[in-house]
Design a protein around this motif. Structure first.
Motif, mmCIF file in Angstrom:
data_model
loop_
_atom_site.group_PDB
_atom_site.id
_atom_site.type_symbol
_atom_site.label_atom_id
_atom_site.label_comp_id
_atom_site.label_asym_id
_atom_site.label_seq_id
_atom_site.Cartn_x
_atom_site.Cartn_y
_atom_site.Cartn_z
ATOM 1 N N UNK A 38 5.848 -8.360 -1.250
ATOM 2 C CA UNK A 38 6.208 -8.973 -2.817
ATOM 3 C C UNK A 38 5.074 -10.118 -3.630
ATOM 4 N N UNK A 39 4.862 -10.698 -2.325
ATOM 5 C CA UNK A 39 3.706 -11.465 -2.701
ATOM 6 C C UNK A 39 2.541 -11.809 -1.939
ATOM 7 N N UNK A 40 1.556 -12.329 -2.626
ATOM 8 C CA UNK A 40 0.316 -12.048 -1.337
ATOM 9 C C UNK A 40 -1.167 -11.112 -1.897
ATOM 10 N N UNK A 41 -2.044 -10.518 -0.887
ATOM 11 C CA UNK A 41 -2.798 -9.554 -1.825
ATOM 12 C C UNK A 41 -2.411 -8.500 -1.592
ATOM 13 N N UNK A 42 -1.264 -7.901 -1.212
ATOM 14 C CA UNK A 42 -0.724 -6.506 -1.170
ATOM 15 C C UNK A 42 0.544 -5.880 -2.094
ATOM 16 N N UNK A 43 0.881 -7.105 -3.117
ATOM 17 C CA UNK A 43 1.814 -7.241 -3.850
ATOM 18 C C UNK A 43 2.002 -6.238 -4.455
ATOM 19 N N UNK A 44 0.788 -5.910 -5.285
ATOM 20 C CA UNK A 44 0.782 -4.569 -6.042
ATOM 21 C C UNK A 44 1.289 -3.345 -5.398
ATOM 22 N N UNK A 45 0.816 -2.890 -4.150
ATOM 23 C CA UNK A 45 1.555 -2.216 -3.486
ATOM 24 C C UNK A 45 2.633 -1.966 -3.289
ATOM 25 N N UNK A 46 3.779 -3.012 -2.902
ATOM 26 C CA UNK A 46 4.594 -3.004 -2.962
ATOM 27 C C UNK A 46 5.248 -2.537 -3.036
ATOM 28 N N UNK A 47 5.173 -3.207 -4.736
ATOM 29 C CA UNK A 47 5.836 -2.709 -6.380
ATOM 30 C C UNK A 47 6.167 -1.583 -6.747
ATOM 31 N N UNK A 48 4.370 -0.708 -6.453
ATOM 32 C CA UNK A 48 4.182 0.621 -6.790
ATOM 33 C C UNK A 48 5.050 1.309 -5.203
ATOM 34 N N UNK A 49 5.413 0.714 -4.706
ATOM 35 C CA UNK A 49 5.901 1.922 -3.479
ATOM 36 C C UNK A 49 7.583 1.652 -3.997
ATOM 37 N N UNK A 50 8.315 0.744 -4.308
ATOM 38 C CA UNK A 50 9.204 0.183 -4.611
ATOM 39 C C UNK A 50 9.918 1.159 -5.798
ATOM 40 N N UNK A 51 9.023 1.592 -6.381
ATOM 41 C CA UNK A 51 9.252 2.171 -7.696
ATOM 42 C C UNK A 51 9.011 3.187 -7.156
ATOM 43 N N UNK A 304 0.649 5.308 -3.316
ATOM 44 C CA UNK A 304 1.145 3.939 -2.895
ATOM 45 C C UNK A 304 2.729 4.103 -3.771
ATOM 46 N N UNK A 305 2.205 4.740 -4.985
ATOM 47 C CA UNK A 305 4.010 4.909 -5.348
ATOM 48 C C UNK A 305 4.103 6.185 -4.567
ATOM 49 N N UNK A 306 3.138 7.148 -4.846
ATOM 50 C CA UNK A 306 3.389 8.769 -3.777
ATOM 51 C C UNK A 306 3.989 8.472 -2.961
#
Length: 389
Positions: A38-51, A304-306
Motif C-alpha cells: 500500500x506504499x512504494x513502487x507497487x502501491x497502485x497494484x495493491x489498491x487494485x487487488x484490494x478493490x 491486478x483488479x481482475x
C-alpha cells in the motif's frame, strides 16, 4: 423421573452445542488478511487487488459461503526482509482464516513458507514466483494470477514467430525477473531464437542508461524486459528517449504496460506484450466487471483488479462447497482446485499445482489501452517443476 430429567438435560445441552457450532460456522465473520503493498513502487497494484477482491464480495451481498467478511490489512512495503514478521502477525496475532497477497515475489515466498507451516489458506493475487506452484506447492496454497513463466514463455513464442533471431533480456535482479527472462528464453529458443545477453540491475534501481547504451551497441533483433509499476514507466520512457524503439522492439509480459500507460504516454504506443488479460475482450463477463468496477471506484480496472476479483471468486467457490465451514480444510481446498472460475479474463481452471490454466493474449498498446490482438498461446499450463503434491 431423575433419569428422564437427566436425559432431557443432556439432549438440551447437545442441541445447544450443535447450535453454537452452527452459529460459529455459519454466522461468525471470516477474517481475510490482505497483505499487499500500500506504499512504494507497487502501491497502485495493491489498491487494485484490494478493490477487485472487495467488489466480488460486495456483489455477493458482503458474504461468501453465507459468512460476512472482515478485513485485516497489512502494508508489506514490497520488502522481503519484513515479510516473515508481517505474515506471522496475521496468522498468530490476528488469527485470520485466509491470507490474500501479494505482489512482490520475494515477499510471496516468505508468505508461502509460513502458510505451508501453519496450514493457513493462502491465495496469491499477483506474485508469479514459479516456486510457489513448484517446489513450495501445497494443498492450502493457490494462485489467482499467473506464474512468471507463463506470459514470458508466450512472449518468447511470439517473438520467434515474428522472425526475431537474437534477443537481449533486461530485468531487476530478483526472483520474478530471473524467472520471467528464463521463461522468455525457453519459449524463444524452443522456436528458433537465441538470447545473446541477459542484463540486470538491483531492485528497485531505475538507472537504465548504461544498459541501454550496451543494447544499442549490440543491436539485437529484440529486447525482452520484465518491469512493473514505476520501473516500467521509467524504462519505456528511457528506451524511447534513446531512440531504441525505432529499430529494436521492446517486448515484455503485460506488466510493462499494465496500469502504466497514462504515465508512459506516446512512448508506449505500438508495443506488444503478452498477458492473461487485455482490453477489448468484449465478453459479457468482462464488460459487466469493467462497468461495475468503474462505478464502484471511479477508475478503470486492470489485470491486478481482475486477479483480486478472481481471488475472491476462488475463496467463494471453496466456501460454497463447505457451506462456510473453514474447519473442512481438505474439502475447501478440493473445491477450489476443481472450480471453473468465470473470470473477466475468460474462464480458467486450476492446475494440480494450483496455478491457473489460462489463455495468454497478445496485446498491442493503442492510446491508453492494451488492445487484444489475438491469443498467443491457448490454455497454457505452468510446468510446475518441482511440485510434489
Amino acid at each position: 423421573m431423575s433419569i428422564r430429567i437427566a436425559r432431557t438435560t443432556l439432549t438440551a445441552l447437545a442441541l445447544a452445542s450443535l447450535a453454537a457450532t452452527a452459529a460459529a460456522q455459519g454466522a461468525g465473520k471470516i477474517k481475510v488478511g490482505l497483505m499487499l503493498p500500500f506504499s512504494g513502487t507497487y502501491a497502485a497494484l495493491g489498491v487494485a487487488i484490494e478493490n477487485g477482491f472487495k467488489l466480488y464480495v460486495q456483489e455477493q451481498g458482503g458474504k461468501l459461503g453465507g459468512r460476512e467478511i472482515e478485513y485485516v490489512k497489512v502494508d508489506d512495503e514490497s520488502d522481503p526482509a519484513k515479510a516473515t514478521d508481517n505474515v506471522n502477525k496475521l496468522i498468530k496475532r490476528d488469527n485470520v482464516d485466509v491470507i490474500v497477497g501479494t505482489v512482490h515475489s520475494g515477499v510471496a515466498m516468505a508468505m508461502a513458507k509460513a502458510a505451508k507451516e501453519s496450514g493457513t489458506l493462502l491465495i496469491i493475487p499477483n506474485a508469479g514466483a514459479d516456486a510457489v506452484t513448484g517446489p513450495m506447492c501445497a494443498p492450502n496454497i493457490f494462485r489467482s494470477s499467473f506464474s512468471n513463466w507463463q506470459p514470458a514463455y508466450a512472449m518468447g513464442v511470439v517473438a520467434a514467430k515474428e522472425g526475431k533471431k537474437t534477443a537481449i533480456t533486461l530485468t531487476w535482479k530478483y526472483a520474478a525477473g530471473d524467472e520471467s527472462v528464463n521463461g522468455f528464453k525457453e519459449g524463444f529458443e524452443k522456436n528458433g531464437g537465441k538470447v545473446v545477453k541477459q542484463l540486470t540491475l538491483p531492485f528497485p534501481n531505475v538507472e537504465f542508461q548504461a544498459l541501454l547504451t550496451e543494447i544499442a551497441a549490440a543491436k539485437p533483433d529484440a529486447v525482452y524486459s520484465f518491469m512493473a509499476g514505476g520501473g516500467a514507466v521509467k524504462l519505456v520512457k528511457d528506451y524511447a528517449a534513446a531512440g531504441l524503439n525505432k529499430s529494436i522492439p521492446l517486448y515484455g509480459p503485460g506488466f510493462l504496460t499494465d496500469g502504466t500507460l497514462d504515465a508512459q504516454g506516446e512512448t508506449a504506443q505500438g508495443m506488444l506484450t503478452t498477458l492473461h488479460y487485455a482490453d477489448g475482450l468484449n465478453t459479457p463477463k468482462d464488460n459487466a466487471f469493467r462497468a461495475a468496477y468503474a462505478q464502484a471506484f471511479k477508475l478503470q480496472p486492470d489485470v491486478y483488479a481482475v486477479q483480486g476479483y478472481d481471488a475472491a471468486q476462488m475463496l467463494g467457490a471453496g466456501l460454497a462447497a463447505t457451506k462456510g465451514d473453514f474447519g473442512k480444510k481438505a474439502e475447501l481446498s478440493a473445491a477450489i482446485q476443481k472450480a471453473k472460475i468465470d473470470s473477466p479474463r475468460g474462464a480458467f481452471t486450476m492446475s494440480k499445482a494450483h496455478n491457473p490454466v489460462q489463455d495468454m493474449y497478445l496485446r498491442k498498446v493503442e492510446g491508453k489501452e492494451n488492445k487484444v490482438v489475438g491469443v498467443a498461446v491457448k490454455a497454457l499450463a505452468d510446468p510446475a517443476r518441482g511440485c510434489r503434491m
